[in-house]
Design a protein around this motif. Sequence first.
Motif, PDB file in Angstrom:
ATOM      1  N   ARG A  94       0.846  -1.184   0.000  1.00 46.01           N
ATOM      2  CA  ARG A  94       0.000   0.000   0.000  1.00 46.01           C
ATOM      3  C   ARG A  94       0.890   1.246   0.000  1.00 46.01           C
ATOM      4  O   ARG A  94       2.040   1.202   0.403  1.00 46.01           O
ATOM      5  CB  ARG A  94      -0.900   0.033   1.238  1.00 46.01           C
TER       6      ARG A  94
ATOM      7  N   ILE B 136       2.393   9.667   0.670  1.00 47.00           N
ATOM      8  CA  ILE B 136       1.204  10.361   0.145  1.00 47.00           C
ATOM      9  C   ILE B 136       1.183  11.803   0.625  1.00 47.00           C
ATOM     10  O   ILE B 136       0.912  12.725  -0.135  1.00 47.00           O
ATOM     11  CB  ILE B 136      -0.083   9.620   0.575  1.00 47.00           C
TER      12      ILE B 136
ATOM     13  N   VAL C  83      -4.077  11.963   6.661  1.00 47.40           N
ATOM     14  CA  VAL C  83      -4.059  10.949   5.608  1.00 47.40           C
ATOM     15  C   VAL C  83      -4.017   9.619   6.338  1.00 47.40           C
ATOM     16  O   VAL C  83      -3.155   9.416   7.185  1.00 47.40           O
ATOM     17  CB  VAL C  83      -2.811  11.088   4.704  1.00 47.40           C
TER      18      VAL C  83
ATOM     19  N   HIS D 149      -5.492   5.199   6.426  1.00 51.48           N
ATOM     20  CA  HIS D 149      -6.237   4.076   5.853  1.00 51.48           C
ATOM     21  C   HIS D 149      -7.430   3.832   6.759  1.00 51.48           C
ATOM     22  O   HIS D 149      -7.265   3.557   7.944  1.00 51.48           O
ATOM     23  CB  HIS D 149      -5.350   2.837   5.759  1.00 51.48           C
TER      24      HIS D 149
ATOM     25  N   VAL E  55      -9.809   1.655   2.672  1.00 53.17           N
ATOM     26  CA  VAL E  55      -9.730   2.747   1.696  1.00 53.17           C
ATOM     27  C   VAL E  55      -8.860   3.880   2.244  1.00 53.17           C
ATOM     28  O   VAL E  55      -8.917   4.200   3.430  1.00 53.17           O
ATOM     29  CB  VAL E  55     -11.158   3.272   1.375  1.00 53.17           C
ATOM     30  N   LEU E  56      -8.057   4.448   1.341  1.00 55.00           N
ATOM     31  CA  LEU E  56      -7.234   5.576   1.753  1.00 55.00           C
ATOM     32  C   LEU E  56      -8.100   6.827   1.865  1.00 55.00           C
ATOM     33  O   LEU E  56      -8.793   7.197   0.921  1.00 55.00           O
ATOM     34  CB  LEU E  56      -6.108   5.830   0.764  1.00 55.00           C
ATOM     35  N   GLU E  57      -8.033   7.451   3.022  1.00 51.10           N
ATOM     36  CA  GLU E  57      -8.826   8.660   3.259  1.00 51.10           C
ATOM     37  C   GLU E  57      -7.915   9.865   3.407  1.00 51.10           C
ATOM     38  O   GLU E  57      -6.912   9.815   4.113  1.00 51.10           O
ATOM     39  CB  GLU E  57      -9.608   8.524   4.571  1.00 51.10           C
TER      40      GLU E  57
ATOM     41  N   GLU F 261      -8.191  14.745  -5.403  1.00 50.36           N
ATOM     42  CA  GLU F 261      -8.699  13.509  -6.029  1.00 50.36           C
ATOM     43  C   GLU F 261      -7.873  13.164  -7.271  1.00 50.36           C
ATOM     44  O   GLU F 261      -7.551  11.998  -7.507  1.00 50.36           O
ATOM     45  CB  GLU F 261     -10.177  13.674  -6.395  1.00 50.36           C
TER      46      GLU F 261
ATOM     47  N   LEU G 128      -4.486  11.773  -6.243  1.00 55.69           N
ATOM     48  CA  LEU G 128      -4.597  10.379  -5.805  1.00 55.69           C
ATOM     49  C   LEU G 128      -4.625   9.454  -7.026  1.00 55.69           C
ATOM     50  O   LEU G 128      -3.915   8.452  -7.081  1.00 55.69           O
ATOM     51  CB  LEU G 128      -5.855  10.168  -4.957  1.00 55.69           C
TER      52      LEU G 128
ATOM     53  N   ILE H  26      -3.930   5.650  -7.033  1.00 50.70           N
ATOM     54  CA  ILE H  26      -4.945   5.317  -6.027  1.00 50.70           C
ATOM     55  C   ILE H  26      -6.315   5.636  -6.622  1.00 50.70           C
ATOM     56  O   ILE H  26      -6.730   6.790  -6.693  1.00 50.70           O
ATOM     57  CB  ILE H  26      -4.714   6.108  -4.722  1.00 50.70           C
TER      58      ILE H  26
ATOM     59  N   GLY I 226      -9.472   6.265  -3.694  1.00 54.11           N
ATOM     60  CA  GLY I 226      -9.249   7.138  -2.533  1.00 54.11           C
ATOM     61  C   GLY I 226     -10.509   7.899  -2.172  1.00 54.11           C
ATOM     62  O   GLY I 226     -11.414   8.054  -2.990  1.00 54.11           O
ATOM     63  N   ARG I 227     -10.555   8.338  -0.932  1.00 55.04           N
ATOM     64  CA  ARG I 227     -11.753   9.037  -0.460  1.00 55.04           C
ATOM     65  C   ARG I 227     -11.332  10.360   0.173  1.00 55.04           C
ATOM     66  O   ARG I 227     -10.451  10.373   1.015  1.00 55.04           O
ATOM     67  CB  ARG I 227     -12.464   8.164   0.564  1.00 55.04           C
TER      68      ARG I 227
END
Lengths: 155, 249
Positions: free
Chosen positions: A7, A13, A39, A41, A46-48, A69, A72, A77, A80-81
């Motif tokens: 990941r 990130i 930042v 998981h 899901v990566l937030e 967005e 990402l 990614i 991503g959220r």
Amino acid sequence: MVTVGGRNSVESIRVWLDDVRDPEIPVVSITDLGILRDVRHASDGVLEVILTPTYSGCPATETIREDVERALREHGIENGRVVMQLSPAWTTAWINERGRERLRAFGIAPPEDAARCPRCGSVSARELAHFGSTPCKALYRCNQCDEPFDYFKRF
Amino acid sequence: MRARLEYVLRFGDSALVLAQRLCALVAHAPVMEEDVALANVSLDLFGQARLWLAYAGELEGAARDEDTLAFHRDAGAFRNVLLVERPNGDFAETTARGYFYDLWASLAFAELVRSKDERIAAVAEKSRKENAYHLRRSEDWVVRLGDGTEESHARMQRAVNELWRYTGELFLADDVDTAMASGGIGFAPAALREPWLERVKTTFGAAALELPVDPWMQRGGKQGVHTEALGYLLAEMQILPRTIAGAVW
Ligand SMILES: [Zn+2]
């Protein structure tokens, strides 16, 4: 792409999200402004990315969300959220030292106890207009060098 | 849930309608500086309206987002207080309306940040900071105009007299208010009346304005009974998305 255990590492990130700039003051990044809150998981894997708006009606907020967005996706990614978090409410106290230095160099007085002229450094200045060209700025004039300047108002 | 939805709509619609009123003044303000200020306040209020209405949409659970709620409801479905739908009038009326609202909102948000509903508390926390600046500005103008020239004083006095009857509703509770207050989600509107009135008296003192004596108070906005002024405002605000189906920004 830097990965840890398959990941993206949160640290890597954070590094490339630092390239996302404020569209209205492009010398500062979302890290500088303290808009990037976290930042992580999430429990569903899901990566937030947690962002907070500066002013609730700030038009830059939507652009920043889209830029994050896009960043990402560009880094692979896809799912991503981006989460907008209102509380605790953003404050100019979250602007970091580098951000303050960048604002100053750009000619905007950073939020401090007193508006300091970014040109001559004088703290003797008067407010011309509390509401400036963007919601976050007020217009000042230096009593020393007589130049008007933007002040990133304390909020 | 119905009461909570109604409650959230009141704050969202009040912010939205006032935002729309103020944005109509862009390029019409007496001085450039005020033009920018009005636009900024309007923008803040649109932002706040969006946060409230997005939550209202979720509470309603009918797949209506903030845009749908803003652009596809008729006047009878709006829950804003009557005060904010009053026309802009002259600059004194715009100022008086803003001041009465800003002061009430500052007190309301100070209560709502303690709401048991985290979402309401968060939106109130955000709105409160912005509102403090709005209040500072509107209060400043009430004093400048009230304690200004003979004409500005006369106009400011006329404006506060004219709008006074729309302030009563801010402090009147109905079933929704009572349910929200007893559940720890909202506050008792009447409790805000004293602090509101005290500050108005202080400001009016500095502005050399007389406190209006108008025993008759208008009401109904929070329940969806509006003046015709709202209809005209909505017609202008909603025409594009209603004329062109599916139009988005
Ligand atoms: Zn200077």
